[in-house]
Design an enzyme around this catalytic site. Structure first.
Site, PDB file in Angstrom:
ATOM      1  N   ARG A 126      -3.605   2.221 -12.871  1.00 17.58           N
ATOM      2  CA  ARG A 126      -3.532   0.873 -12.308  1.00 17.58           C
ATOM      3  C   ARG A 126      -4.866   0.141 -12.359  1.00 17.58           C
ATOM      4  O   ARG A 126      -5.023  -0.903 -11.712  1.00 17.58           O
ATOM      5  CB  ARG A 126      -2.911   0.819 -10.920  1.00 17.58           C
ATOM      6  CG  ARG A 126      -3.373   1.647  -9.830  1.00 17.58           C
ATOM      7  CD  ARG A 126      -2.678   1.181  -8.528  1.00 17.58           C
ATOM      8  NE  ARG A 126      -1.540   2.017  -8.190  1.00 17.58           N
ATOM      9  CZ  ARG A 126      -0.645   1.708  -7.274  1.00 17.58           C
ATOM     10  NH1 ARG A 126      -0.717   0.587  -6.600  1.00 17.58           N
ATOM     11  NH2 ARG A 126       0.331   2.528  -7.013  1.00 17.58           N
TER      12      ARG A 126
ATOM     13  N   ARG B 267      -2.560  -4.785  -1.449  1.00 21.45           N
ATOM     14  CA  ARG B 267      -2.016  -4.145  -2.648  1.00 21.45           C
ATOM     15  C   ARG B 267      -1.632  -5.177  -3.708  1.00 21.45           C
ATOM     16  O   ARG B 267      -1.857  -4.976  -4.899  1.00 21.45           O
ATOM     17  CB  ARG B 267      -0.832  -3.238  -2.293  1.00 21.45           C
ATOM     18  CG  ARG B 267      -1.272  -2.139  -1.336  1.00 21.45           C
ATOM     19  CD  ARG B 267      -0.441  -0.892  -1.264  1.00 21.45           C
ATOM     20  NE  ARG B 267       0.991  -0.984  -1.398  1.00 21.45           N
ATOM     21  CZ  ARG B 267       1.843  -1.282  -0.403  1.00 21.45           C
ATOM     22  NH1 ARG B 267       1.395  -1.565   0.806  1.00 21.45           N
ATOM     23  NH2 ARG B 267       3.130  -1.285  -0.623  1.00 21.45           N
TER      24      ARG B 267
ATOM     25  N   ARG C 284      11.750  -4.101   2.809  1.00 19.14           N
ATOM     26  CA  ARG C 284      11.524  -2.659   2.746  1.00 19.14           C
ATOM     27  C   ARG C 284      10.737  -2.191   3.966  1.00 19.14           C
ATOM     28  O   ARG C 284      10.998  -1.120   4.517  1.00 19.14           O
ATOM     29  CB  ARG C 284      10.750  -2.307   1.465  1.00 19.14           C
ATOM     30  CG  ARG C 284      10.524  -0.819   1.303  1.00 19.14           C
ATOM     31  CD  ARG C 284       9.863  -0.477  -0.010  1.00 19.14           C
ATOM     32  NE  ARG C 284       8.416  -0.606   0.070  1.00 19.14           N
ATOM     33  CZ  ARG C 284       7.594  -0.494  -0.971  1.00 19.14           C
ATOM     34  NH1 ARG C 284       8.087  -0.298  -2.173  1.00 19.14           N
ATOM     35  NH2 ARG C 284       6.303  -0.598  -0.835  1.00 19.14           N
TER      36      ARG C 284
ATOM     37  N   LYS D 108      10.192  -1.073  -9.390  1.00 18.19           N
ATOM     38  CA  LYS D 108       9.860  -0.113 -10.447  1.00 18.19           C
ATOM     39  C   LYS D 108      10.166   1.327 -10.035  1.00 18.19           C
ATOM     40  O   LYS D 108      10.510   2.142 -10.874  1.00 18.19           O
ATOM     41  CB  LYS D 108       8.433  -0.277 -10.951  1.00 18.19           C
ATOM     42  CG  LYS D 108       7.362   0.090  -9.971  1.00 18.19           C
ATOM     43  CD  LYS D 108       5.985  -0.289 -10.506  1.00 18.19           C
ATOM     44  CE  LYS D 108       4.999  -0.365  -9.366  1.00 18.19           C
ATOM     45  NZ  LYS D 108       4.798   0.897  -8.640  1.00 18.19           N
TER      46      LYS D 108
ATOM     47  N   ARG E 155       7.343   2.335   6.004  1.00 21.32           N
ATOM     48  CA  ARG E 155       6.207   3.000   5.367  1.00 21.32           C
ATOM     49  C   ARG E 155       4.922   2.547   6.043  1.00 21.32           C
ATOM     50  O   ARG E 155       4.751   1.363   6.313  1.00 21.32           O
ATOM     51  CB  ARG E 155       6.181   2.587   3.877  1.00 21.32           C
ATOM     52  CG  ARG E 155       6.285   3.760   2.950  1.00 21.32           C
ATOM     53  CD  ARG E 155       6.446   3.293   1.533  1.00 21.32           C
ATOM     54  NE  ARG E 155       5.188   2.805   0.956  1.00 21.32           N
ATOM     55  CZ  ARG E 155       5.046   2.543  -0.341  1.00 21.32           C
ATOM     56  NH1 ARG E 155       6.063   2.704  -1.169  1.00 21.32           N
ATOM     57  NH2 ARG E 155       3.902   2.111  -0.812  1.00 21.32           N
TER      58      ARG E 155
END
Ligand code: ADP
Length: 197
Positions: free
Chosen positions: A90, A146, A129, A15, A135
């Site tokens: 969210r 998450r 990723r 997204k 990250r």
């Protein structure tokens, strides 16, 4: 023409990438709460210090804090003709905060782009990723946290928007260009068209 959009989908659904493409084509800013938090953490601001441990654990920053940040951002000049929200709202409380804020301005969301990606595929993309970007919240534990929050708190808000008839469910499996084309087809059906160059 204004376009007030929300893009939603599980972590690893792509997204962020699609959001930037759509916003650029429509000449509207992306308002990504994750990006705002990361910029503050990097800059060592008071907000950054407050949210670092929370985001690293994959937990949600308190709703009041997040909603105030979004209200401030949406009040800036460049967001008056539209915006694309990524990562907010969210949960149901945040939907309420956003509704109240927009209603106060006589506005509402025009479309919710839901990127549909199976959990196995998102997990695979997130693992990749994590290797590529490093990250600090892409640890195995934080990713699982998450995704759990997505399923328990974020997925249910889609029903709220379904009731308003503004959800476009997009198959998020395919090439980046194919997915962008699917999103634009859906937006165009709502009369939201690219700004011609
Ligand atoms: P992802 O979609 O991969 O979880 P984001 O970049 O959207 O990543 O968000 C990173 C982190 O920022 C979240 O795990 C959470 O801690 C915080 N965050 C982002 N958006 C929100 C939000 N709307 N409410 C609360 N916390 C948020």
């Amino acid at each position: 023409m204004t376009a007030r959009l929300l893009i939603v989908g599980p972590q690893g659904s792509g997204k962020g990438t699609q959001g930037v493409r759509i916003a650029e084509a429509l000449s509207i800013p992306v308002v990504s709460t994750g990006d705002i938090f990361r910029a503050n953490i990097k800059g060592g601001t008071e907000l950054g210090l407050k949210v670092k441990a929370i985001t690293d654990a994959g937990e949600l920053v308190p709703d009041a804090v997040t909603s105030e940040i979004v209200r401030d951002r949406l009040s800036q000049d460049d967001a008056q003709a539209g915006f694309l929200l990524d990562g907010y709202p969210r949960n149901a409380a945040q939907v309420g905060h956003l509704d109240e804020f927009l209603a106060g301005r006589g506005e509402k969301l025009d479309a919710v782009i839901l990127l549909d990606v199976p959990r196995a595929e998102s997990l695979q993309r997130l693992t990749l990723r994590a290797e590529q970007e490093g990250r600090s919240d892409d640890t195995e534990e934080a990713i699982a946290k998450r995704l759990d929050i997505y399923e328990s708190e974020t997925a249910p808000i889609i029903d709220l928007y379904e009731d308003r008839g503004i959800v476009d469910r997009i198959d998020g499996v395919g090439s980046l260009d194919e997915i962008t084309a699917r999103i634009f087809a859906a937006l165009e059906a709502r009369g939201i068209a690219r700004v011609s160059a």
